[in-house]
Structure formats: structure tokens, C-alpha cells
Design a protein around this motif. Sequence first.
Motif, PDB file in Angstrom:
ATOM      1  N   ILE A  56       3.133  14.779 -34.585  1.00 29.75           N
ATOM      2  CA  ILE A  56       4.085  13.664 -34.561  1.00 29.75           C
ATOM      3  C   ILE A  56       5.177  13.913 -33.533  1.00 29.75           C
ATOM      4  O   ILE A  56       5.556  13.011 -32.774  1.00 29.75           O
ATOM      5  N   ARG A  75       2.563   8.729 -36.658  1.00 32.85           N
ATOM      6  CA  ARG A  75       1.952   9.289 -37.869  1.00 32.85           C
ATOM      7  C   ARG A  75       0.778  10.170 -37.469  1.00 32.85           C
ATOM      8  O   ARG A  75       0.217  10.018 -36.372  1.00 32.85           O
ATOM      9  N   GLN A  83      -2.399  13.202 -39.283  1.00 31.25           N
ATOM     10  CA  GLN A  83      -3.018  13.765 -40.480  1.00 31.25           C
ATOM     11  C   GLN A  83      -3.779  15.030 -40.123  1.00 31.25           C
ATOM     12  O   GLN A  83      -4.200  15.220 -38.992  1.00 31.25           O
ATOM     13  N   THR A 108       4.199  10.662 -41.760  1.00 31.76           N
ATOM     14  CA  THR A 108       4.771   9.555 -40.999  1.00 31.76           C
ATOM     15  C   THR A 108       6.214   9.882 -40.658  1.00 31.76           C
ATOM     16  O   THR A 108       6.931  10.487 -41.467  1.00 31.76           O
ATOM     17  N   TYR A 125       5.543  12.755 -46.030  1.00 32.90           N
ATOM     18  CA  TYR A 125       4.162  13.232 -46.023  1.00 32.90           C
ATOM     19  C   TYR A 125       3.609  13.168 -47.442  1.00 32.90           C
ATOM     20  O   TYR A 125       4.340  13.280 -48.423  1.00 32.90           O
ATOM     21  N   ASN A 135      -3.654   8.849 -48.034  1.00 35.82           N
ATOM     22  CA  ASN A 135      -3.268   8.008 -46.898  1.00 35.82           C
ATOM     23  C   ASN A 135      -3.044   6.546 -47.249  1.00 35.82           C
ATOM     24  O   ASN A 135      -2.736   5.736 -46.375  1.00 35.82           O
ATOM     25  N   TYR A 186       0.104   4.650 -45.986  1.00 36.53           N
ATOM     26  CA  TYR A 186       0.287   4.238 -44.590  1.00 36.53           C
ATOM     27  C   TYR A 186       0.595   2.751 -44.487  1.00 36.53           C
ATOM     28  O   TYR A 186       1.485   2.330 -43.756  1.00 36.53           O
TER      29      TYR A 186
END
Length: 631
Positions: free
Chosen positions: A55, A68, A70, A81, A123, A127, A130
Motif C-alpha cells: 500500500i 488496498r 492483500q 485498505t 486490515y 475481503n 472492501y
Amino acid sequence: MAILVVLLVLLLTELGVSQTNDNDTNLLIGMFCGRNAVTSLPNFIKNRKTTLDEIRMQLLSKRIRFARSQALIAGDPVFATAQCRNYLSVDQCVTCFDVAVSKLINCTAANGYISYDNCFIRYEDFNEYYNDPYFLTDGSGLQYLSCGNQSSSQPTTFNQVVDIVLSNIRDATPKTFNFYVASTRQVISENATVYATAQCIENINQPICQTCMNSAYDKLNDCLPSTQGRFSDMACFARYSETPFFNDNQTIDITNVIKGHSSKLVAIVAAAIGGVALFILILVLWLLYRLRLRKKSKKTEQGPTDLNGAVHYSYKDLKLATNNFSKENVLGKGGFGEVFKAILDDKNIVAVKRIQVRHGGAKEEFENEVKLISNIHHRNLLRLLGWSSEGSHLLLVLEYMPNGSLDRFLWGAQRRTLNWNQRYEIIFGIARGLAHLHHEFHVKIVHRDIKSSNILLSDDLTPKIADFGLARFQPEDRSHVSTGFAGTLGYTAPEYVLHGILSDKVDTYSFGVVILEIISGRRSTEVRSFRSSNACWLLEDAWEMYENTKHISVIEETLNLNEYEREHVMKIIEIALLCTLSQASDRPAMSEVVSMLQEGRSLGKRQLTRPTFLRNEDRRIHIQAIQNQRT
């Protein structure tokens, strides 16, 4: 009642107070360390570090405020994010991100969240959040409210003003393309301004953003009559304050989004006041209005009124402010005169540019320059504060830039103090300033003398293009104009030097040279020590290195760059060479350059071709020929 409404509107639009930007403050609003357990702490920490590092790289490389990432390796997945406020520079954004990370890494749960004034990080081990920030697995909602400890001295009026601002940003934010609004409104009774901003997470939908903004509006109203309040939720952030935390030129025009609210304050105040109070208020407003008319009339007698706030000064006042234009106050010298440091009203530091009168049309040219600069307002263009024209004394009063010119940081007293990110922000700021002159102003303006010494730096190193004495309007129906040469050799495009053909692409060429100076720390006319004195200057040197895929050698040796930064600089060097192509039509427009810099785009299908290089002897011959043509 009609008179009251008219007077209120007049005062709302005219009574403004300039204040110092306070966006460097970064209050911690709230932090949450969740209850979701990890399977393997080492794997989780590794994955979280990977996502946060990615990020950070995105924020820097793409010059964005939302990112964002992962990491799913070896179980314990991490989905992260981060978002910064849109009024921040990239440096400020990354600084806030780093501070937030330093605190958030102390959390060992599989989910965590931290919110500051300037940014937030979240975090999770799933997911789904999102696209729906309210999707939670541990049953914990996150909503923070922080109110200031100082109350307004006029709570009734202040509360009404803040309510209008908050309702406006509540309604406007979900309707903007990036879910972001920054707005201001005057508080007449306190001679103050309310600054407010709101921002939803970029990747959510409009209904979720609206839901969050409704909560922000309700909660922040609970802070009143406190002079400031902050709200943070999983999906949005909102803040208001009497202290400015973003620049005046960063406000968002929401008049087309919010209709019917602009007169709400007037209606509330008019409806709330009656009888004797109404009479007294009308009397006070009438006196203030008369006073303003008298001041305006006085300014009209002093000089033109179409200069957008530029103040007319007497020569005597500016002579006193510069200590009789003493040598000790000289900030710099140029082909058009000297610039002096001055103190106005015993407190305001400004720069006074004294124009040299060399011919009969100098005064007319000066007045054209005043009209030109007074109509230009952009964060990367030096602002005109005032002027004076008495006989042969022609003076401009300009913003004072405490860090001086860019060349001081490249090969002067501050040499080698700029890191790559600072250099990039300067490059990007210059590009935005030129794009405004070429494409965003109501007429196209060609500066003609873009060089490092004409780029001034504010206290936070924001670049501002200065010295519009050579600027020229370019008719919209013509690709270029023919004119006598004026500019600085080493920065000037060949078609302008050789043939006097002037277009906006002349500025593009000069900008490309300045990029190379910023990256290399070398002057455009400097010759490498291992070359002969008649060999090549910086541009030719950079091109030869590029041809041999060694353009990494252009980078100043003292810059300590990581692998990503080296790749980033290589792309910027290619953009610089693209800007200096021989054919003006092949060079990109500055609006395109801004996009390339902002998005980190490569050249794509474009092919770089060898620029036209003018030797020292050629330059002297051609300049002499042009001078002969003009005499």
C-alpha cells in the motif's frame, strides 16, 4: 427584510479572513484492535507487513490517496485498505500512513483499524469489507467522535452556520465522483470562517456513503457549540473547524450539487430576528456596508479595479518597506530587474519586484503583466499581492517564498538536501502550474522562461512558477506565434532559438530540461568533467546515456534510492526526453504530462528520437542573427 437579505449576501461574499493552513496537525481519532484470533502469529505478521508495504508503494508510485492490498501466503490472510484526505500532498499522506502503521503493528489480532485526521488504515482477515465497510465478523462497530474543548463566543449564529456547512457536505459528498468535499463558510458575527471536509471510502457505493454521511451530520451536531469536531466511521470521515486545515484554493464547488441551500442561512437568520433586534442589526449592517463602499471608492481612486484583489501601493510605502531598496534586502536579480524582501504593516513579509524601464512602452507592458498575473490563481503559480506605478517606478508585490529558488537546492547552498520524493513533488507541481497556464486559464499563456531559478519554493517546498515578465498570450486559433527571442539559453527549444517560433511546446521543452536538472543536480549547461569543453551539455549527455540504456547514470549520485525509486526515476527521465523532442508537435501537451506523471505511465507506443542539440558556437550565431533582425 429585503434590505437585510441583500446586506447579508453582500457581507457573506465580501468579508473574508485569510488564515494560516493547519493541515500538518494529525490528531489520533481512534484505534481498534479486534478480537479475531490468528492461527500463526509469524505468518500473520509477515502477511500484514507485505500488504502495508505494498500500500505504501502504491501511495508513492501512483501518487494516489487510496490503496488496498492483500497477502494470502501460508494462511492467516490479510486484506488491508488505507486512505488519506484529498487535500494532502503525497508526502503528508505517506507521513500519516507511516505514523499509523507504527501504532497499528502493535495489534496482534487478525483485524485492526486506526483513524487520524489525515488518514486511516484498516486490515481484516476477510475481503468482504472492501465493498461494504460495515461487514463485520466479530460484531464490533467502529464509530468515533471527537469534539474540541473550546466553545464559540456566539453559539447561536455559529451553530446555524455549522449546521448549514454540515448539511451541505452531507448531501454533496455521496454525489461527487470521488466521494470527497471541502467547503468553507463565513461566520459574520465572529469575523471567522468555518472549514469543513467529508470523505467516503472510494470503492463503496453511493447509498453506503450517504448512510455514513447522515451519521456524521447527526454526530457532529452534538459537538456544537464547540469550534471543532471530528467524526470517523468505517465508511467515512468528516471534520469541521474554525482553524483552517486545508488551503483556500482546495475547496470544492458544490453549488451545482447542492441547490436551494445557499440562502438557507439568510432565511434562518431573518426568521430568527425580529422587533428591536432586527432594527439594530440592519443599522449595524448598513454602517458596515457604507464603510466598505467608502473603502472601495478609495481604492478606485488609487488605480484599476479589475485586478482581482491585488492592492495598489504607493511608491513611498514600498520604498520604506524595502529600507530604500537596500542591498541587504535583495533576494535576486534578473533581466527585468531586482527583487527585494519587504515588510508591510510591520508584520507581513513580501517580495517586491522592481521593473527596469528600458523603453517607452515599458509602462504599458508592466500594466499588461499586472493584469495577467492578477487573474491567475493556482497553488503552483506565484501570487500577485499588489502593485505600484508612479512615473518610471514600476513595482510588483508578490508572495514571499522563504526557501528561495529551486536552483539553491540543486547546486546552491541547499544542494543535496532534497530526497527523491521531494524532487518528484516539485516536478509534478511545476507540471500542474504549466498545465494551468496552457489549458485551464481562459486564454493560453506561454511563460517563455521556465528554468530552475524561476521556480520558487514555499516553506513546505511547494513549487511556484515565478517571473511572468516574459509571458505571452497565444491566440486560440494559432498553433504558434513568431516573436523575437527572449529566454535563457540551455532551456529554450530549438525552434524558438533558431526561428523565433513560439508555442506552448516551448515551455514543455524547458520543463523537460528542468526535470533533468532536478534528477541530476547538474546545470543544463554543465559539461561532465571527462568531456571536452565543446562537447555536450546535460540534455545531450542524458540522451547518449538513454541510447546506451545507461540513463540511470543521470541520477545524482548522492540520492540513496531503493529499487522501486530507481525504476520511478527512469520513467521520469524518459518523460523529460519526450518533452525535449526536436519537433514541437511531437512533444506532449502539459496536461498529458501531468497525467503521465500522476499515473506513473510509461511512454507507451511513443518512440523517443534524438533531440536537436545546439552547440555553443551555433547558439551565439543564431542569437546574434535574431538580434540583428530586430535592430
